[in-house]
Enzyme design. Sequence first.
Site, PDB file in Angstrom:
ATOM      1  N   HIS A 115      48.256  34.957  43.479  1.00 35.57           N
ATOM      2  CA  HIS A 115      49.035  36.477  43.829  1.00 35.57           C
ATOM      3  C   HIS A 115      49.884  36.256  44.363  1.00 35.57           C
ATOM      4  O   HIS A 115      50.825  36.139  44.561  1.00 35.57           O
ATOM      5  CB  HIS A 115      47.936  37.637  43.617  1.00 35.57           C
ATOM      6  CG  HIS A 115      47.995  38.929  43.493  1.00 35.57           C
ATOM      7  ND1 HIS A 115      48.219  39.726  42.230  1.00 35.57           N
ATOM      8  CD2 HIS A 115      49.385  39.165  44.145  1.00 35.57           C
ATOM      9  CE1 HIS A 115      49.238  40.694  42.087  1.00 35.57           C
ATOM     10  NE2 HIS A 115      49.406  40.462  43.433  1.00 35.57           N
ATOM     11  N   GLU A 116      49.530  35.986  45.679  1.00 35.21           N
ATOM     12  CA  GLU A 116      50.205  36.512  47.286  1.00 35.21           C
ATOM     13  C   GLU A 116      51.512  35.237  46.903  1.00 35.21           C
ATOM     14  O   GLU A 116      52.910  36.178  46.686  1.00 35.21           O
ATOM     15  CB  GLU A 116      49.562  36.377  48.218  1.00 35.21           C
ATOM     16  CG  GLU A 116      48.384  37.606  48.124  1.00 35.21           C
ATOM     17  CD  GLU A 116      48.835  38.618  48.143  1.00 35.21           C
ATOM     18  OE1 GLU A 116      50.405  39.313  48.618  1.00 35.21           O
ATOM     19  OE2 GLU A 116      48.243  39.850  47.552  1.00 35.21           O
ATOM     20  N   GLN A 168      57.076  41.912  49.324  1.00 35.29           N
ATOM     21  CA  GLN A 168      56.799  43.706  49.545  1.00 35.29           C
ATOM     22  C   GLN A 168      56.996  44.475  50.293  1.00 35.29           C
ATOM     23  O   GLN A 168      56.800  45.556  50.383  1.00 35.29           O
ATOM     24  CB  GLN A 168      54.985  43.350  49.439  1.00 35.29           C
ATOM     25  CG  GLN A 168      55.052  42.738  47.839  1.00 35.29           C
ATOM     26  CD  GLN A 168      52.865  43.041  47.879  1.00 35.29           C
ATOM     27  OE1 GLN A 168      52.702  41.856  48.823  1.00 35.29           O
ATOM     28  NE2 GLN A 168      52.303  43.096  46.956  1.00 35.29           N
ATOM     29  N   GLY A 187      45.923  42.089  49.946  1.00 36.36           N
ATOM     30  CA  GLY A 187      46.784  41.096  50.413  1.00 36.36           C
ATOM     31  C   GLY A 187      48.394  41.859  50.052  1.00 36.36           C
ATOM     32  O   GLY A 187      48.484  42.668  49.873  1.00 36.36           O
ATOM     33  N   CYS A 193      47.996  45.786  41.701  1.00 35.91           N
ATOM     34  CA  CYS A 193      49.036  45.166  42.737  1.00 35.91           C
ATOM     35  C   CYS A 193      50.167  45.680  43.119  1.00 35.91           C
ATOM     36  O   CYS A 193      50.302  47.338  43.277  1.00 35.91           O
ATOM     37  CB  CYS A 193      50.679  44.247  42.512  1.00 35.91           C
ATOM     38  SG  CYS A 193      51.755  43.859  43.976  1.00 35.91           S
ATOM     39  N   LEU A 194      49.913  46.342  45.424  1.00 41.39           N
ATOM     40  CA  LEU A 194      50.653  47.487  45.452  1.00 41.39           C
ATOM     41  C   LEU A 194      52.436  47.522  44.712  1.00 41.39           C
ATOM     42  O   LEU A 194      52.607  48.845  45.613  1.00 41.39           O
ATOM     43  CB  LEU A 194      50.823  47.857  47.088  1.00 41.39           C
ATOM     44  CG  LEU A 194      49.540  47.193  47.780  1.00 41.39           C
ATOM     45  CD1 LEU A 194      49.626  46.418  49.031  1.00 41.39           C
ATOM     46  CD2 LEU A 194      48.489  48.627  47.398  1.00 41.39           C
ATOM     47  N   HIS A 219      54.148  35.959  44.893  1.00 38.32           N
ATOM     48  CA  HIS A 219      55.540  37.116  45.452  1.00 38.32           C
ATOM     49  C   HIS A 219      56.427  35.904  46.478  1.00 38.32           C
ATOM     50  O   HIS A 219      57.917  36.848  46.084  1.00 38.32           O
ATOM     51  CB  HIS A 219      55.425  38.041  46.578  1.00 38.32           C
ATOM     52  CG  HIS A 219      53.968  39.302  45.862  1.00 38.32           C
ATOM     53  ND1 HIS A 219      54.660  39.485  44.795  1.00 38.32           N
ATOM     54  CD2 HIS A 219      53.033  39.250  45.276  1.00 38.32           C
ATOM     55  CE1 HIS A 219      53.714  40.752  44.468  1.00 38.32           C
ATOM     56  NE2 HIS A 219      52.758  40.762  44.965  1.00 38.32           N
TER      57      HIS A 219
HETATM   58 ZN    ZN Z   1      51.197  41.772  44.551  1.00 40.41          ZN
END
Ligand code: ZN
Length: 187
Positions: free
Chosen positions: A140-141, A50, A45, A98-99, A144
């Site tokens: 989670h997304e 991000q 995701g 998480c990236l 953000h």
């Molecule tokens: Zn993340």
Amino acid sequence: MTLPIYLYGQPVLRKQAEEITADYNDLATLIDNMFKTMYQSEGIGLAAPQIGLPIKLIVIDLDYISDDNSEFKGFKKVLINPTITYRSEESNGAEEGCLSLPGIHEKVMRPTHIKIQYQDEHFQLHEEEYSDFFARVVQHEYDHLEGKMFIDHLSPIRKQMIKGKLNNIVKGKAHCSYKSKAVNAKR
Ligand code: ZN
């Protein structure tokens, strides 16, 4: 085209994202680039903040990590202007990464069931219910877009324990196998 991933410490990750309209500049290309960026960094995701854009846009693909019999098969989505309209009282914990937080994996408690309203890439409105892993990925997304990250859900003790790793990310010292943008990275 793949885009650099903004890492922990970048102010854009703490902004409330804005809604977008169908005439958003070159949206189809942006969505395509977000998927490419996500695949290249082996994420499932990715939210627009991000990649440095504080807008309400999320891409998710569980299909590409799934074999044919998996329950995740076919789960590929673009979520635009989403709103979570229901969160269950029941919650459970599972490890997340998480990236934007390379090298950090922590157990996060989240509601097990949610309802979400969103527009797809054609600005068609949907309302869907998700449970368990699907609900976790979407939440989670979604976080953000509200300027939150999964570490915000940790206990003060766990936060203290990962402080050194967070500082390294800010300094650009964290190991990252994909293109990234740390706040204080030396060129
Ligand atoms: Zn993340």
